[in-house]
Motif scaffolding. Structure first.
Motif, mmCIF file in Angstrom:
data_model
loop_
_atom_site.group_PDB
_atom_site.id
_atom_site.type_symbol
_atom_site.label_atom_id
_atom_site.label_comp_id
_atom_site.label_asym_id
_atom_site.label_seq_id
_atom_site.Cartn_x
_atom_site.Cartn_y
_atom_site.Cartn_z
ATOM 1 N N VAL A 53 20.453 33.208 21.010
ATOM 2 C CA VAL A 53 18.707 33.463 22.145
ATOM 3 C C VAL A 53 19.404 31.658 23.088
ATOM 4 C CG1 VAL A 53 17.161 33.128 22.807
ATOM 5 C CG2 VAL A 53 17.487 34.745 20.930
ATOM 6 N N LEU A 54 18.951 30.450 22.387
ATOM 7 C CA LEU A 54 19.225 29.806 23.149
ATOM 8 C C LEU A 54 20.563 28.779 23.627
ATOM 9 C CD1 LEU A 54 18.174 26.978 24.137
ATOM 10 C CD2 LEU A 54 19.338 25.483 21.737
ATOM 11 N N GLY A 55 21.627 29.758 23.361
ATOM 12 C CA GLY A 55 23.445 29.961 23.538
ATOM 13 C C GLY A 55 22.882 30.470 25.192
ATOM 14 N N SER A 56 22.748 31.675 25.094
ATOM 15 C CA SER A 56 22.682 32.946 26.640
ATOM 16 C C SER A 56 21.624 32.005 27.645
ATOM 17 C CB SER A 56 22.035 33.802 25.750
ATOM 18 O OG SER A 56 22.568 34.591 24.864
ATOM 19 N N VAL A 118 15.961 42.200 22.487
ATOM 20 C CA VAL A 118 14.767 42.148 23.291
ATOM 21 C C VAL A 118 15.208 40.826 24.080
ATOM 22 C CG1 VAL A 118 12.508 42.034 24.194
ATOM 23 C CG2 VAL A 118 13.750 43.931 23.932
ATOM 24 N N THR A 119 15.176 39.916 22.637
ATOM 25 C CA THR A 119 14.841 38.211 23.380
ATOM 26 C C THR A 119 15.982 37.566 23.573
ATOM 27 O OG1 THR A 119 15.845 37.755 20.426
ATOM 28 C CG2 THR A 119 13.539 37.384 21.472
ATOM 29 N N ILE A 124 18.631 35.673 29.000
ATOM 30 C CA ILE A 124 19.323 35.309 29.977
ATOM 31 C C ILE A 124 18.062 35.799 31.117
ATOM 32 C CG2 ILE A 124 20.833 36.919 31.053
ATOM 33 C CD1 ILE A 124 22.074 37.598 28.311
ATOM 34 N N ALA A 125 17.508 36.332 31.076
ATOM 35 C CA ALA A 125 16.490 36.713 32.016
ATOM 36 C C ALA A 125 15.681 35.352 32.627
ATOM 37 C CB ALA A 125 15.134 37.777 32.338
ATOM 38 N N VAL A 126 15.185 34.446 32.205
ATOM 39 C CA VAL A 126 15.020 33.584 31.793
ATOM 40 C C VAL A 126 15.975 32.485 32.663
ATOM 41 C CG1 VAL A 126 13.472 31.929 31.033
ATOM 42 C CG2 VAL A 126 13.047 34.146 30.363
ATOM 43 N N GLY A 127 16.545 32.569 31.880
ATOM 44 C CA GLY A 127 18.287 31.519 32.368
ATOM 45 C C GLY A 127 18.502 31.362 33.778
ATOM 46 N N PHE A 128 17.941 32.779 34.070
ATOM 47 C CA PHE A 128 18.126 32.560 36.473
ATOM 48 C C PHE A 128 17.283 32.382 36.342
ATOM 49 C CE2 PHE A 128 21.083 36.848 36.049
ATOM 50 C CZ PHE A 128 22.582 35.920 36.160
ATOM 51 N N ASN B 210 21.206 43.001 38.690
ATOM 52 C CA ASN B 210 20.273 43.035 39.986
ATOM 53 C C ASN B 210 18.724 43.220 39.386
ATOM 54 O OD1 ASN B 210 22.221 42.924 42.050
ATOM 55 N ND2 ASN B 210 22.790 44.855 41.876
ATOM 56 N N ALA B 211 18.527 44.398 39.237
ATOM 57 C CA ALA B 211 16.932 44.751 38.403
ATOM 58 C C ALA B 211 16.459 42.907 38.271
ATOM 59 C CB ALA B 211 16.877 45.227 37.284
ATOM 60 N N VAL B 212 17.034 42.688 37.512
ATOM 61 C CA VAL B 212 16.235 40.824 36.961
ATOM 62 C C VAL B 212 16.061 40.443 38.823
ATOM 63 C CG1 VAL B 212 16.547 38.979 36.045
ATOM 64 C CG2 VAL B 212 17.365 41.077 34.832
ATOM 65 N N ARG B 213 17.385 40.287 39.447
ATOM 66 C CA ARG B 213 17.575 39.108 40.084
ATOM 67 C C ARG B 213 16.022 40.110 41.654
ATOM 68 N NH1 ARG B 213 21.765 36.053 41.333
ATOM 69 N NH2 ARG B 213 21.207 36.086 44.045
ATOM 70 N N ASP B 214 16.375 41.072 42.112
ATOM 71 C CA ASP B 214 15.005 41.856 43.269
ATOM 72 C C ASP B 214 14.074 42.004 42.588
ATOM 73 O OD1 ASP B 214 16.914 43.276 44.085
ATOM 74 O OD2 ASP B 214 16.929 45.053 43.458
#
Lengths: 151, 248
Positions: A53-56, A118-119, A124-128, B210-214
């Protein structure tokens, strides 16, 4: 598998995904390098027992920041770089194990794998998100720097 | 003959439509359309972009147009080209009618990437990722072959049926059955590894990213819609594999 082989494979895989989604040819090499560098960061986290998780998370922060820099450098949209680079971080193995265990009726194992998927996706989403923050910070610093230089 | 306002709106809508159709994120589409309008001399333009339609009006004039987006594919080369044309227009190297004409050409151009190159891409994705995820090299060649076959099945079905989710389901079924078959023939040793690698080219990476970015950009119509698209794709792949696993 030694680390060097992993890095080469990461480059090849990013190149392949770039071909599938048809990114411009002159972006392929840089996208591949972003994938390689961030996979290297992931491997370093693994070497210190940091966990997937941390790596991702660190990988996706790196992808977000490097893609933005590449986008400025090449004057192309940043999604051209960050979508292919992300392919090695997709939790494909865990997602498969999840489906397999659900299909076979091993619900306890399946839920464990679901939580992993999920985690990792969340990381990855939080990373973005964090990468976006860093990008704004870089843009702000550049702006200030230019302004002071002009003054 | 179009008036200037009509031409500006037509150009912006064309640019927006091409970008949405080929997998750009919404905030970029918005940005590009507003930029084109500003460079064409419109002080205040309003755009409303979702993944199923693009709308634009010029403030204070009687000009509003809608462009529906009915099909969506993934071709980031076209997104980059629209970006480049918009930059050329901003630098005043091309004028508005030329921009409109170039965008129409770009819109009508068929997908520029040949199939064989995509199949090479599928091969490059499936083999290396299988090795990276599973830390073994024994099943590399079966994985590469099945990955290419799975992508080919997906591509052909998607081209003729035009139902993406059904194509993904069938491709997953083919991958599962082929993996079982190769292992029974004795070419591969581990069905799980082969399936994981062979599925990777079909992962819905673009809708997911794109879902995350949007969503992060605050586009709460398009972001969740894309997330649903990605989830249905993943579910179609998973269901195909689940059927194969329960059968064998």
């Amino acid at each position: 598998m030694n680390w060097f082989g992993q890095l080469v494979l990461a480059y090849i895989a990013v190149l392949g995904f770039g071909l599938i989604i048809n990114i411009p040819r002159r972006a392929l090499n840089i996208a591949g390098w972003i994938g390689t560098l961030t996979w290297g960061a992931y491997l370093i986290v693994q070497a210190f027992d940091g966990g997937v998780v941390l790596g991702s998370f660190i990988g996706s922060v790196g992808i977000g920041v490097l893609s933005n820099l590449a986008a400025h450098y090449k004057k192309m949209p940043s999604i051209i770089f960050n979508i292919p680079s992300l392919v090695s971080f997709v939790p494909g193995s865990q997602a498969y194990q999840m489906v397999r265990n659900f299909a076979l009726g091993n619900y306890r194992a399946a839920i464990g794998f679901t939580l992993q998927v999920v985690t990792i996706t969340g990381a990855i989403a939080v990373g973005f998100l964090v990468a976006e923050l860093v990008n704004r910070l870089i843009a702000f610093c550049l702006l200030q720097w230019r302004r002071f230089k002009l003054l | 003959m179009m008036t200037t306002d009509e031409l500006i709106i037509a150009t912006c809508l064309k640019a927006g439509k091409i970008m949405v159709e080929n997998g750009s994120e919404i905030s970029r589409v918005d940005d590009t359309m507003i930029r084109i309008a500003q460079n064409a001399g419109v002080v205040q333009a309003n755009t409303y972009v979702t993944i199923t339609g693009v709308m634009m009006s010029i403030q204070g004039r009687n000009a509003t147009q809608i462009a529906a987006v009915n099909k969506r594919t993934i071709d980031l080369e076209k997104v980059a080209q629209v970006n480049q044309l918009s930059r050329a227009f901003a630098d005043q190297t091309i004028d508005l009618p030329t921009l409109h004409q170039r965008l129409s050409q770009l819109d009508q151009a068929s997908r520029s990437f040949p199939l064989w190159l995509q199949l090479v891409g599928a091969a490059l994705v499936s083999g290396p990722l299988m090795i990276m995820f599973r830390h073994e090299v024994e099943n590399t060649w079966p994985t590469v072959v099945i990955g290419v076959v799975g992508y080919l099945v997906f591509y052909l079905l998607n081209r003729y049926l035009k139902i993406k989710f059904l194509s993904e389901l069938v491709a997953a079924l083919v991958i599962g059955v082929a993996a079982e078959w190769l292992v029974q023939l004795g070419w591969g040793t581990n069905v799980d590894d082969i399936i994981i690698g062979a599925l990777m080219p079909l992962v819905p990476g673009v809708p997911l990213t794109n879902a995350v970015r949007d969503i992060l950009a605050g586009n709460f119509v398009s972001g969740p819609a894309r997330a649903v698209e990605a989830m249905i794709s993943a579910a179609a792949l998973g269901f195909g594999i689940a059927v194969v696993i329960t059968l064998f």
